[in-house]
Design a protein around this motif. Structure first.
Motif, PDB file in Angstrom:
ATOM      1  N   ALA A 253     -37.667 -27.209  43.013  1.00 42.94           N
ATOM      2  CA  ALA A 253     -39.056 -26.791  43.216  1.00 42.94           C
ATOM      3  C   ALA A 253     -39.440 -25.657  42.274  1.00 42.94           C
ATOM      4  O   ALA A 253     -40.515 -25.667  41.670  1.00 42.94           O
ATOM      5  N   LEU A 254     -38.548 -24.673  42.109  1.00 42.21           N
ATOM      6  CA  LEU A 254     -38.886 -23.528  41.277  1.00 42.21           C
ATOM      7  C   LEU A 254     -38.950 -23.903  39.809  1.00 42.21           C
ATOM      8  O   LEU A 254     -39.774 -23.403  39.057  1.00 42.21           O
ATOM      9  N   ALA A 255     -38.059 -24.777  39.363  1.00 42.05           N
ATOM     10  CA  ALA A 255     -38.044 -25.161  37.955  1.00 42.05           C
ATOM     11  C   ALA A 255     -39.309 -25.903  37.563  1.00 42.05           C
ATOM     12  O   ALA A 255     -39.713 -25.901  36.406  1.00 42.05           O
ATOM     13  N   ALA A 256     -39.965 -26.537  38.524  1.00 41.01           N
ATOM     14  CA  ALA A 256     -41.140 -27.343  38.209  1.00 41.01           C
ATOM     15  C   ALA A 256     -42.451 -26.616  38.451  1.00 41.01           C
ATOM     16  O   ALA A 256     -43.510 -27.158  38.187  1.00 41.01           O
ATOM     17  N   CYS A 257     -42.400 -25.376  38.935  1.00 43.67           N
ATOM     18  CA  CYS A 257     -43.623 -24.772  39.475  1.00 43.67           C
ATOM     19  C   CYS A 257     -44.598 -24.293  38.415  1.00 43.67           C
ATOM     20  O   CYS A 257     -45.775 -24.635  38.459  1.00 43.67           O
ATOM     21  N   ALA A 258     -44.181 -23.453  37.493  1.00 42.75           N
ATOM     22  CA  ALA A 258     -45.130 -22.753  36.629  1.00 42.75           C
ATOM     23  C   ALA A 258     -45.637 -23.650  35.498  1.00 42.75           C
ATOM     24  O   ALA A 258     -44.868 -24.183  34.722  1.00 42.75           O
TER      25      ALA A 258
ATOM     26  N   LEU B 280     -34.002 -31.272  35.559  1.00 39.37           N
ATOM     27  CA  LEU B 280     -32.560 -31.501  35.659  1.00 39.37           C
ATOM     28  C   LEU B 280     -31.863 -30.151  35.712  1.00 39.37           C
ATOM     29  O   LEU B 280     -32.215 -29.239  34.954  1.00 39.37           O
ATOM     30  N   GLY B 281     -30.884 -30.012  36.613  1.00 39.31           N
ATOM     31  CA  GLY B 281     -30.226 -28.718  36.723  1.00 39.31           C
ATOM     32  C   GLY B 281     -28.853 -28.788  37.356  1.00 39.31           C
ATOM     33  O   GLY B 281     -28.393 -29.846  37.807  1.00 39.31           O
ATOM     34  N   LEU B 282     -28.177 -27.642  37.383  1.00 37.09           N
ATOM     35  CA  LEU B 282     -26.849 -27.486  37.974  1.00 37.09           C
ATOM     36  C   LEU B 282     -26.849 -26.305  38.931  1.00 37.09           C
ATOM     37  O   LEU B 282     -27.440 -25.259  38.638  1.00 37.09           O
ATOM     38  N   GLY B 283     -26.196 -26.465  40.073  1.00 35.99           N
ATOM     39  CA  GLY B 283     -25.939 -25.369  40.983  1.00 35.99           C
ATOM     40  C   GLY B 283     -24.445 -25.122  41.048  1.00 35.99           C
ATOM     41  O   GLY B 283     -23.648 -26.061  41.085  1.00 35.99           O
ATOM     42  N   GLN B 284     -24.046 -23.852  41.039  1.00 36.65           N
ATOM     43  CA  GLN B 284     -22.626 -23.504  41.004  1.00 36.65           C
ATOM     44  C   GLN B 284     -22.317 -22.442  42.051  1.00 36.65           C
ATOM     45  O   GLN B 284     -22.946 -21.366  42.074  1.00 36.65           O
ATOM     46  N   LYS B 285     -21.355 -22.709  42.926  1.00 33.42           N
ATOM     47  CA  LYS B 285     -20.906 -21.706  43.878  1.00 33.42           C
ATOM     48  C   LYS B 285     -20.003 -20.712  43.156  1.00 33.42           C
ATOM     49  O   LYS B 285     -19.047 -21.080  42.481  1.00 33.42           O
ATOM     50  N   LEU B 286     -20.316 -19.415  43.312  1.00 37.54           N
ATOM     51  CA  LEU B 286     -19.550 -18.366  42.653  1.00 37.54           C
ATOM     52  C   LEU B 286     -18.565 -17.692  43.595  1.00 37.54           C
ATOM     53  O   LEU B 286     -17.512 -17.215  43.155  1.00 37.54           O
ATOM     54  N   SER B 287     -18.926 -17.605  44.862  1.00 39.53           N
ATOM     55  CA  SER B 287     -18.063 -17.002  45.871  1.00 39.53           C
ATOM     56  C   SER B 287     -18.526 -17.526  47.226  1.00 39.53           C
ATOM     57  O   SER B 287     -19.396 -18.403  47.295  1.00 39.53           O
ATOM     58  N   SER B 288     -17.986 -16.976  48.292  1.00 38.28           N
ATOM     59  CA  SER B 288     -18.375 -17.441  49.621  1.00 38.28           C
ATOM     60  C   SER B 288     -19.845 -17.139  49.922  1.00 38.28           C
ATOM     61  O   SER B 288     -20.443 -17.785  50.792  1.00 38.28           O
ATOM     62  N   GLN B 289     -20.429 -16.166  49.232  1.00 43.01           N
ATOM     63  CA  GLN B 289     -21.813 -15.797  49.505  1.00 43.01           C
ATOM     64  C   GLN B 289     -22.757 -15.965  48.307  1.00 43.01           C
ATOM     65  O   GLN B 289     -23.967 -16.087  48.495  1.00 43.01           O
TER      66      GLN B 289
ATOM     67  N   TYR C 254     -37.451 -23.390  31.365  1.00 42.02           N
ATOM     68  CA  TYR C 254     -36.069 -23.032  31.697  1.00 42.02           C
ATOM     69  C   TYR C 254     -36.082 -22.074  32.888  1.00 42.02           C
ATOM     70  O   TYR C 254     -36.825 -21.082  32.876  1.00 42.02           O
ATOM     71  N   THR C 255     -35.273 -22.343  33.887  1.00 37.94           N
ATOM     72  CA  THR C 255     -35.213 -21.507  35.077  1.00 37.94           C
ATOM     73  C   THR C 255     -33.778 -21.119  35.385  1.00 37.94           C
ATOM     74  O   THR C 255     -32.878 -21.968  35.359  1.00 37.94           O
ATOM     75  N   LEU C 256     -33.557 -19.846  35.662  1.00 39.06           N
ATOM     76  CA  LEU C 256     -32.262 -19.324  36.092  1.00 39.06           C
ATOM     77  C   LEU C 256     -32.452 -18.615  37.419  1.00 39.06           C
ATOM     78  O   LEU C 256     -33.457 -17.926  37.634  1.00 39.06           O
ATOM     79  N   GLY C 257     -31.476 -18.758  38.324  1.00 37.92           N
ATOM     80  CA  GLY C 257     -31.604 -18.102  39.608  1.00 37.92           C
ATOM     81  C   GLY C 257     -30.269 -17.842  40.262  1.00 37.92           C
ATOM     82  O   GLY C 257     -29.243 -18.434  39.896  1.00 37.92           O
ATOM     83  N   LEU C 258     -30.279 -16.944  41.218  1.00 39.49           N
ATOM     84  CA  LEU C 258     -29.118 -16.618  42.034  1.00 39.49           C
ATOM     85  C   LEU C 258     -29.484 -16.814  43.493  1.00 39.49           C
ATOM     86  O   LEU C 258     -30.661 -16.745  43.872  1.00 39.49           O
ATOM     87  N   SER C 259     -28.460 -17.028  44.317  1.00 35.37           N
ATOM     88  CA  SER C 259     -28.680 -17.126  45.746  1.00 35.37           C
ATOM     89  C   SER C 259     -27.580 -16.369  46.472  1.00 35.37           C
ATOM     90  O   SER C 259     -26.391 -16.600  46.221  1.00 35.37           O
ATOM     91  N   TYR C 260     -28.003 -15.442  47.337  1.00 37.01           N
ATOM     92  CA  TYR C 260     -27.058 -14.709  48.177  1.00 37.01           C
ATOM     93  C   TYR C 260     -27.287 -15.146  49.614  1.00 37.01           C
ATOM     94  O   TYR C 260     -28.401 -15.069  50.132  1.00 37.01           O
ATOM     95  N   GLN C 261     -26.231 -15.620  50.243  1.00 33.37           N
ATOM     96  CA  GLN C 261     -26.385 -16.227  51.555  1.00 33.37           C
ATOM     97  C   GLN C 261     -25.337 -15.720  52.538  1.00 33.37           C
ATOM     98  O   GLN C 261     -24.139 -15.681  52.231  1.00 33.37           O
TER      99      GLN C 261
ATOM    100  N   LEU D  86     -35.947 -16.501  37.666  1.00 33.12           N
ATOM    101  CA  LEU D  86     -36.738 -16.181  36.483  1.00 33.12           C
ATOM    102  C   LEU D  86     -36.932 -17.443  35.671  1.00 33.12           C
ATOM    103  O   LEU D  86     -35.985 -18.220  35.483  1.00 33.12           O
ATOM    104  N   SER D  87     -38.134 -17.661  35.189  1.00 36.28           N
ATOM    105  CA  SER D  87     -38.442 -18.879  34.438  1.00 36.28           C
ATOM    106  C   SER D  87     -39.197 -18.546  33.156  1.00 36.28           C
ATOM    107  O   SER D  87     -40.044 -17.649  33.137  1.00 36.28           O
TER     108      SER D  87
END
Length: 366
Positions: free
Chosen positions: A14-19, A274-283, A313-320, A330-331
């Motif tokens: 959704a974010l990659a397609a927004c702006a 088209l994109g990739l999501g990558q888990k970096l740690s447990s959070q 181009y969109t880059l993002g982080l997720s803390y969960q 950021l895009s």
């Protein structure tokens, strides 16, 4: 496939397609909240800062014509039964902010357009087994806007202005999804109906009269796909088609002066992500995505469309944590060049512009 990584796909797509997506698209009409586990509420916001400038046929600079704008959204999702989920969502799916400075181009100075929409969506999802589910719902859309022509390029229409009063009308959405949790695979197709408005209209050439203009908010279709390629890596993508060709505005006095002319000149758009999501740690997780809108075959375009095509181009982080999720992103968007005109002869050229957007999405699971 971990839940943390799977959760990235809907957000990132959704974010990659927004702006600055095709037509007047600003949200991509995503339904990612509907696929969250358990009860879930989210708020999101972003701000886009475009840079779109050109030079007219007299050699004068148009100045910055695409204005900064902000966006926001809200979603609430609740499981009603083990098979049934409900979603309530408030978004601003479409918009436009174009303004030519009167101190710039003599051909187009004073031209402007503003479109605003808000949409309240209520949807249900029913899973009849582990793999297959259907979803559907109702949408109430409110739209308003104005258009003004300024500059020598418009001849007798120089100084014309039209205001479209707020109009609220219903529509619907329908979709289906297929999932393989063991693979992190989900394929979702969603159709959004067209919404027809009858808009109360005020034209400055008819100061004592209020007329009605027909307008159709476009139908669209989203195809979203995600799949795990390793236990901690997710591949995701989206194809979004929007029927912008059906969006037409012909106010009474304008149509009479132009022989049935139309204020818009949009074509159907297809956005690819088209994109990739990558888990970096447990959070912590991260994602990167690329979005592409093909360049229009039409030239020249309307002064209200000072760019054509897009590569974003969109880059993002997720803390969960167990309950909270924070996703900043950021895009950067590269906007294609185009010629514009009020006739069929090019009267100004806009070289490739750009836009940057920054946003954050906050989620709470209960």
């Amino acid at each position: 496939m971990t839940h943390t990584t799977k959760a990235l796909a809907g957000v990132a797509t959704a974010l990659a397609a927004c702006a600055h997506a095709g037509g007047l698209d600003r949200s991509g009409q995503g339904l990612d909240a509907l696929f969250e586990k358990g009860g879930y509420v989210s708020v999101d916001t972003y701000r886009s800062s475009p840079s779109v400038q050109g030079t007219d046929a007299l050699g004068q600079a148009t100045g910055q014509v695409a204005k900064d704008y902000g966006q926001w959204g809200f979603a609430f999702k609740q499981d009603l039964t083990p098979q049934t989920s409900a979603l309530l969502m408030l978004t601003r799916p479409f918009g436009l902010d174009i303004s030519y400075d009167t101190d710039g181009s003599r051909l187009f100075g004073g031209t402007q357009a503003r479109v605003r929409t808000q949409e309240l969506t209520g949807a249900l999802r029913y899973r009849w087994d582990e793999h297959w589910a259907v979803h559907g719902g109702l949408r109430m859309q409110r739209s308003e806007g104005n258009v003004a022509f300024g500059g020598l390029a418009f001849g007798a229409l120089n100084g014309y202005r039209v205001d479209f009063k707020p109009s609220s009308e219903p529509g619907y959405l329908l979709g289906m999804s297929y999932e393989r949790p063991d693979m992190g695979l989900r394929i979702t197709g969603t159709y959004y109906s067209a919404i027809k408005h009858q808009v109360r209209t005020a034209e400055n050439v008819l100061p004592a009269a209020m007329t009605t203009t027909s307008s159709t908010s476009p139908q669209s279709f989203n195809l979203d796909v995600q799949t795990g390629i390793t236990p901690s890596t997710l591949l995701f993508g989206q194809i979004r088609w929007t029927n912008w060709a059906q969006f037409k505005l012909s106010p009474q006095a304008f149509a009479a002066a132009t022989g049935g002319g139309n204020l818009t000149d949009l074509e159907d758009s297809t956005t690819y992500t088209l994109g990739l999501g990558q888990k970096l740690s447990s959070q912590w997780s991260a994602f990167a995505a690329v979005a592409y809108d093909p360049k229009s075959d039409k030239t020249p375009l309307s002064p209200l469309r000072p760019s054509s095509g897009r590569l974003g181009y969109t880059l993002g982080l997720s803390y969960q944590t167990t309950q909270f999720k924070v996703t900043p992103w950021l895009s950067y968007q590269r906007l294609g060049s185009t010629d514009i005109s009020s006739t069929q002869t090019p009267m100004a050229h806009f070289s490739g512009g750009s836009a940057t957007a920054f946003g954050v999405k906050l989620g709470y699971r209960f």
